[in-house]
Design an enzyme around this catalytic site. Structure first.
Site, PDB file in Angstrom:
ATOM      1  N   ARG A 102      -6.909   5.934  -3.631  1.00  0.00           N
ATOM      2  CA  ARG A 102      -5.567   5.425  -3.942  1.00  0.00           C
ATOM      3  C   ARG A 102      -4.872   6.554  -4.693  1.00  0.00           C
ATOM      4  O   ARG A 102      -5.229   6.885  -5.828  1.00  0.00           O
ATOM      5  CB  ARG A 102      -5.664   4.163  -4.809  1.00  0.00           C
ATOM      6  CG  ARG A 102      -4.310   3.577  -5.243  1.00  0.00           C
ATOM      7  CD  ARG A 102      -4.552   2.346  -6.095  1.00  0.00           C
ATOM      8  NE  ARG A 102      -3.342   1.868  -6.740  1.00  0.00           N
ATOM      9  CZ  ARG A 102      -2.513   0.948  -6.238  1.00  0.00           C
ATOM     10  NH1 ARG A 102      -2.780   0.423  -5.063  1.00  0.00           N
ATOM     11  NH2 ARG A 102      -1.437   0.569  -6.894  1.00  0.00           N
ATOM     12  N   HIS A 129       0.742   2.007   3.068  1.00  0.00           N
ATOM     13  CA  HIS A 129      -0.176   1.074   2.406  1.00  0.00           C
ATOM     14  C   HIS A 129      -0.802   0.159   3.472  1.00  0.00           C
ATOM     15  O   HIS A 129      -0.558  -1.050   3.498  1.00  0.00           O
ATOM     16  CB  HIS A 129       0.594   0.254   1.368  1.00  0.00           C
ATOM     17  CG  HIS A 129      -0.268  -0.414   0.342  1.00  0.00           C
ATOM     18  ND1 HIS A 129      -1.646  -0.336   0.357  1.00  0.00           N
ATOM     19  CD2 HIS A 129       0.059  -1.199  -0.734  1.00  0.00           C
ATOM     20  CE1 HIS A 129      -2.132  -1.031  -0.672  1.00  0.00           C
ATOM     21  NE2 HIS A 129      -1.127  -1.555  -1.331  1.00  0.00           N
ATOM     22  N   GLN A 132      -2.882  -3.233   2.677  1.00  0.00           N
ATOM     23  CA  GLN A 132      -2.055  -4.368   2.274  1.00  0.00           C
ATOM     24  C   GLN A 132      -1.534  -5.116   3.488  1.00  0.00           C
ATOM     25  O   GLN A 132      -1.563  -6.355   3.541  1.00  0.00           O
ATOM     26  CB  GLN A 132      -0.879  -3.879   1.425  1.00  0.00           C
ATOM     27  CG  GLN A 132       0.069  -4.987   0.988  1.00  0.00           C
ATOM     28  CD  GLN A 132      -0.592  -5.952   0.026  1.00  0.00           C
ATOM     29  OE1 GLN A 132      -1.084  -5.548  -1.019  1.00  0.00           O
ATOM     30  NE2 GLN A 132      -0.607  -7.238   0.378  1.00  0.00           N
ATOM     31  N   ASP A 220       9.173  -6.067  -2.108  1.00  0.00           N
ATOM     32  CA  ASP A 220       8.292  -5.319  -3.003  1.00  0.00           C
ATOM     33  C   ASP A 220       9.108  -4.947  -4.226  1.00  0.00           C
ATOM     34  O   ASP A 220      10.342  -5.113  -4.261  1.00  0.00           O
ATOM     35  CB  ASP A 220       7.749  -4.078  -2.285  1.00  0.00           C
ATOM     36  CG  ASP A 220       6.566  -3.434  -3.012  1.00  0.00           C
ATOM     37  OD1 ASP A 220       6.083  -4.013  -4.004  1.00  0.00           O
ATOM     38  OD2 ASP A 220       6.141  -2.339  -2.594  1.00  0.00           O
ATOM     39  N   CYS A 259       3.501  -8.194  -2.140  1.00  0.00           N
ATOM     40  CA  CYS A 259       2.178  -7.579  -2.295  1.00  0.00           C
ATOM     41  C   CYS A 259       1.709  -7.533  -3.749  1.00  0.00           C
ATOM     42  O   CYS A 259       0.534  -7.221  -3.999  1.00  0.00           O
ATOM     43  CB  CYS A 259       2.162  -6.189  -1.668  1.00  0.00           C
ATOM     44  SG  CYS A 259       3.331  -5.024  -2.379  1.00  0.00           S
ATOM     45  N   ARG A 287      -6.608  -9.803   0.379  1.00  0.00           N
ATOM     46  CA  ARG A 287      -6.941  -8.391   0.191  1.00  0.00           C
ATOM     47  C   ARG A 287      -8.473  -8.234   0.181  1.00  0.00           C
ATOM     48  O   ARG A 287      -9.015  -7.281   0.754  1.00  0.00           O
ATOM     49  CB  ARG A 287      -6.357  -7.860  -1.125  1.00  0.00           C
ATOM     50  CG  ARG A 287      -4.860  -7.624  -1.142  1.00  0.00           C
ATOM     51  CD  ARG A 287      -4.437  -6.485  -0.204  1.00  0.00           C
ATOM     52  NE  ARG A 287      -5.071  -5.224  -0.550  1.00  0.00           N
ATOM     53  CZ  ARG A 287      -4.643  -4.385  -1.488  1.00  0.00           C
ATOM     54  NH1 ARG A 287      -3.575  -4.674  -2.204  1.00  0.00           N
ATOM     55  NH2 ARG A 287      -5.264  -3.229  -1.700  1.00  0.00           N
TER      56      ARG A 287
END
Length: 300
Positions: A102, A129, A132, A220, A259, A287
């Site tokens: 990450r 991403h 996700q 987001d 998310c 997730r």
């Protein structure tokens, strides 16, 4: 050759579907059965950015599948500083069975994957991403059935999550409406990629037009780690807040996804995120299960 999970557009539709099928299968398995899937496998997790969901979901996922995890952060290692990324990848490949990273710069991910002899997984970069979105599609299909042909709406910043949604629209064959201010449109190269492949992606400035008839609305945070000009971004994105008025412009059955972490009363109101149309905590749980599917495929 290692099975990397770097981006949704790097994998064929059939492979992505296979990963989701495994995720759904494992989600329904007893813990004892899950623990036999990746017995004795070790995952190295590299964090250049702070994390809650990514760290916990990957660490719990590999352990539930019978393996173990080693957590590394930027302060604890020489990645990209005293040691080249390539050398780090080669060394870790001698110790572990897979690497999840990450990070900020997408090139770090690509350099790591190029040099590694084990699978590398994109836990998040400033470009995309993908993990996700796999969890999000899993969530949508649990509530709506097959995603093919559905219409989804994104409102807000055309950021890394939006990029992965564009990739997914082409690979999973659904309609994607993106509403965003002109200054924060998605990456033009990503948009061009979608257009070349005749993906059904529409980019507009009117959020109400984007959500009309959509089965799901996503957004987001407006200001992420590393973003500059926070006040300017908030001013540009204020008309794109997901609130009761915007959800009314969709349908009473339209789902809301985020998310997380969410900045309540900024990109989404509390009445929406805690309301009956919100599936954000199903999404967060998935997730874990999507990560299991990705790990099982990479190490399968």
């Amino acid at each position: 050759m290692s099975r990397h999970f770097l981006d949704i557009h790097e994998l064929e539709s059939g492979v992505l579907r296979q990963i989701l099928d495994v995720a759904m299968e494992v989600k329904g398995e007893e813990k004892r059965t899950q623990a036999s899937r990746l017995s004795q496998k070790t995952l190295a997790m590299i964090f250049d950015k702070p994390s809650t969901r990514t760290r916990v979901s990957f660490e719990v996922a590999i352990k539930m599948l019978g393996g173990d995890a080693v957590v590394l952060n930027a302060k604890e290692m020489q990645l990209g500083r005293g040691e080249t990324i390539g050398d780090t990848a080669r060394v870790l490949s001698r110790y572990v069975d897979a690497i999840m990273i990450r990070t900020d710069n997408h090139d770090k991910l690509l350099q790591l994957a190029e040099a590694a002899d084990v699978p590398v997984i994109n836990g998040l970069t400033d470009f995309s991403h993908p993990c996700q979105i796999m969890a999000d599609i899993m969530t949508l299909e649990e509530h709506l059935g097959p995603i093919r042909g559905k219409t989804l709406a994104w409102t807000g910043d055309g950021n890394n999550v939006a990029t992965s949604w564009i990739h997914a629209a082409q690979r999973f064959d659904f309609n994607l409406n993106i509403a965003c201010p002109e200054a924060l449109r998605p990456n033009p190269e990503v948009v061009a990629w979608a257009e070349e492949r005749q993906a059904r992606v529409s980019i507009m400035e009117d959020p109400k037009a984007a959500v009309a008839g959509a089965e799901a609305v996503m957004t987001d945070v407006w200001v992420s780690m590393g973003d500059e000009n926070a006040d300017e971004r908030r001013s540009l994105l204020a008309p794109y807040q997901v609130n009761d008025e915007l959800m009314t412009a969709a349908t009473p059955e339209t789902l809301f996804l985020h998310c997380l972490p969410a900045h309540r009363e900024e990109e989404v109101t509390t009445s929406v995120i805690d309301g009956p149309q919100s599936v954000v905590f199903d999404q967060a749980e998935n997730r874990l299960h999507a990560q299991k599917g990705i790990l099982a495929w990479c190490l399968g």
